[in-house]
Design a protein around this motif. Structure first.
Motif, PDB file in Angstrom:
ATOM      1  N   PHE A 301       0.821  -1.217   0.000  1.00 24.36           N
ATOM      2  CA  PHE A 301       0.000   0.000   0.000  1.00 24.36           C
ATOM      3  C   PHE A 301       0.855   1.267   0.000  1.00 24.36           C
ATOM      4  O   PHE A 301       0.335   2.374  -0.009  1.00 24.36           O
ATOM      5  CB  PHE A 301      -0.943   0.008   1.216  1.00 24.36           C
ATOM      6  N   LEU A 302       2.179   1.088   0.031  1.00 28.21           N
ATOM      7  CA  LEU A 302       3.067   2.250   0.087  1.00 28.21           C
ATOM      8  C   LEU A 302       3.344   2.759  -1.323  1.00 28.21           C
ATOM      9  O   LEU A 302       3.431   1.980  -2.269  1.00 28.21           O
ATOM     10  CB  LEU A 302       4.386   1.872   0.784  1.00 28.21           C
ATOM     11  N   GLY A 303       3.473   4.061  -1.476  1.00 24.99           N
ATOM     12  CA  GLY A 303       3.749   4.650  -2.786  1.00 24.99           C
ATOM     13  C   GLY A 303       3.709   6.156  -2.675  1.00 24.99           C
ATOM     14  O   GLY A 303       3.492   6.693  -1.581  1.00 24.99           O
ATOM     15  N   GLU A 304       3.893   6.819  -3.770  1.00 25.34           N
ATOM     16  CA  GLU A 304       3.898   8.284  -3.735  1.00 25.34           C
ATOM     17  C   GLU A 304       2.485   8.854  -3.784  1.00 25.34           C
ATOM     18  O   GLU A 304       2.215   9.914  -3.253  1.00 25.34           O
ATOM     19  CB  GLU A 304       4.728   8.839  -4.907  1.00 25.34           C
ATOM     20  N   GLY A 305       1.568   8.129  -4.418  1.00 23.56           N
ATOM     21  CA  GLY A 305       0.222   8.677  -4.623  1.00 23.56           C
ATOM     22  C   GLY A 305      -0.792   8.105  -3.636  1.00 23.56           C
ATOM     23  O   GLY A 305      -0.621   6.997  -3.115  1.00 23.56           O
ATOM     24  N   PHE A 306      -1.889   8.848  -3.440  1.00 23.28           N
ATOM     25  CA  PHE A 306      -2.958   8.414  -2.543  1.00 23.28           C
ATOM     26  C   PHE A 306      -3.686   7.195  -3.108  1.00 23.28           C
ATOM     27  O   PHE A 306      -4.321   6.438  -2.373  1.00 23.28           O
ATOM     28  CB  PHE A 306      -3.943   9.584  -2.338  1.00 23.28           C
ATOM     29  N   ASP A 307      -3.572   7.015  -4.432  1.00 22.93           N
ATOM     30  CA  ASP A 307      -4.304   5.904  -5.063  1.00 22.93           C
ATOM     31  C   ASP A 307      -3.894   4.540  -4.509  1.00 22.93           C
ATOM     32  O   ASP A 307      -4.666   3.594  -4.532  1.00 22.93           O
ATOM     33  CB  ASP A 307      -4.122   5.943  -6.596  1.00 22.93           C
TER      34      ASP A 307
END
Ligand code: PLP
Length: 437
Positions: A301-307
């Protein structure tokens, strides 16, 4: 004719009770206070709470250590938004749960009750695959399973028989047989083999499209206290893991000592990918739940975007009062040597159940931890069996709160129950069996 207590009259005018046919139900029993195993009514009667008030009470009603923890917390911080904020009870509880759960389960997502803990697990597994670039839509559940009353949980528990009125709302779920067993069951090896073969066949055909497998480990509660063997769970888990499908254990009922270990997964030597906890989490004092997952799920669930973020949350997520109650409850498992009490209850259950072999109507006797159950032979077995309301009334007349699941009589007492109280409960069960004979 008895006059209605004013509280009951007002209740009947304005309140709608759960799982109740309001037209035909008897008046609700007004409870003024409770201590240990005993519920006290407003007019001075007493009932032994032998079902831990829908399986939530663990150490006993009104345990002073938990009442104190909630009181102290209420004076400091009753509630704060949990997005962007945190607080000591939530962090301490996460730490305490992780220290006690099998290794690998180390991310805690809080919600409010058993059903939401399951919804969270389902949504988590759905988005986990999506975030990894795989659209997996299938879910596998087991016949007779029950996971709560919200739409996702109902979908997974379609075969429990409780949700026919909502059939149009539910999403399709695959279900396979659960090999339930009891004392003297000669067909168990056969049933387990058939179930495992069906799971293997299912996974070979649909494994790559299946997001998760969900089950209640060791005991299917609402489905009728249907028990399976730990060895079966270990074999099942190996198949699911080998197929690369997520394994979710719904320990909403079995968690916190009910099966003789703190968590049922320990008895099976299985580490699920996700575990759902509620009910006994706060010792029955506050509504709270925790969906605990393995780190690799969290990492997806980690990443740069809220998506990629997990877009799920409730107003009362990680309510500080609930978390404080749960922290205090965890400590009691050690200071009061609770699992030793559970073992003693199980021993008495076994003795008393064995003695029921002289009643031909006492069928399929079974015990796991503090849960003891038997089927009362009936022409109309199942949740709507006519013997159920009769038995419930019979027990209440004797001051025993037992709430049979149709023709299934079970005991699931708080851990503080005394030996004398437990024998009184079993005497009541014997008296009922004499009458139905
Ligand atoms: N899962 C299991 C195994 C349960 O036994 C229950 C309730 O009995 C639930 C989920 C739903 O919990 P709640 O009633 O707190 O929503």
């Amino acid at each position: 004719m008895t006059t209605r207590h004013p509280l009951v009259a007002l209740d009947r005018r304005h309140v709608w009770h759960p799982f109740t046919q309001e037209r035909t139900a008897s008046d609700p029993i007004p409870i003024s206070h409770a201590r240990g195993t005993v519920l006290h009514t407003t007019d001075g009667r007493e009932y032994l709470d032998l079902i831990s008030s829908w399986w939530v009470i663990t150490h006993g009603h009104g345990h002073p250590a938990i009442a104190q923890a909630i009181g102290e917390q209420a004076k400091r911080l009753e509630q704060v938004i949990f997005a962007g904020f945190t607080h000591e009870p939530a962090v301490r509880l996460a730490e305490g749960l992780i220290a006690r759960l099998p290794e690998g389960l180390n991310r805690v997502f809080y919600s409010d009750n058993g059903s939401t803990s399951v919804e969270v697990a389902l949504k988590m597994s759905c988005q986990y695959w999506q975030n990894r670039g795989e659209a997996r839509k299938r879910f596998l559940a087991f016949e007779g399973g029950y996971h709560g009353d919200t739409v996702g949980a109902m979908s997974m528990g379609q075969t429990s028989g409780f949700f026919d009125a909502f059939r149009n709302m539910l999403f399709p779920v695959d279900t396979l047989p659960y090999p339930t067993t009891w004392e003297g069951d000669e067909r168990i090896e056969q049933k387990e083999k058939a179930s495992l073969a069906a799971v293997a066949e299912y996974l070979s055909r649909h494994g790559s499209a299946c997001a998760a497998v969900l089950l209640e480990p060791l005991i299917q509660g609402a489905g009728g206290m249907r028990m399976c063997r730990p060895g079966y769970l270990a074999k099942l888990a190996a198949l699911v893991k080998e197929a690369g499908v997520l394994l979710i254990f719904d320990e909403v009922m079995t968690g916190f000592g009910r099966t003789g270990a703190l968590f049922a997964c320990e008895k099976a030597g299985v580490i699920p990918d996700i575990i759902c906890l509620s009910k006994g989490l706060t010792a029955g004092f506050m509504p709270l739940s925790a969906t605990v997952c393995q780190e690799r799920i969290y990492e997806a669930f980690l990443g740069e975007g809220f998506d990629r973020a997990f877009t799920h949350g409730h107003s009362f997520t990680a309510n500080p009062l609930g978390c404080a109650a749960a922290v205090a409850s965890l400590a009691l498992f050690e200071t009061e040597k609770t699992l030793q009490r559970v073992a003693r209850i199980e021993e008495i259950h076994r003795q008393r159940l064995a003695a029921l072999s002289r009643f031909p109507k006492a069928r399929q006797r079974r015990v796991t931890g503090v849960v003891a159950a038997l089927d009362v032979a009936a022409g109309d077995p199942g949740y709507q069996s006519k013997v159920g309301p009769w038995l419930k009334h019979f027990f209440l007349e004797q001051g025993l709160l037992l709430r049979p699941l149709g023709n299934v009589v079970y005991l699931l007492p708080p851990y503080c129950i005394t030996e004398a109280e437990l024998h009184r409960a079993w005497d009541g069960v014997e008296a009922a069996l004499k009458q139905v004979a």
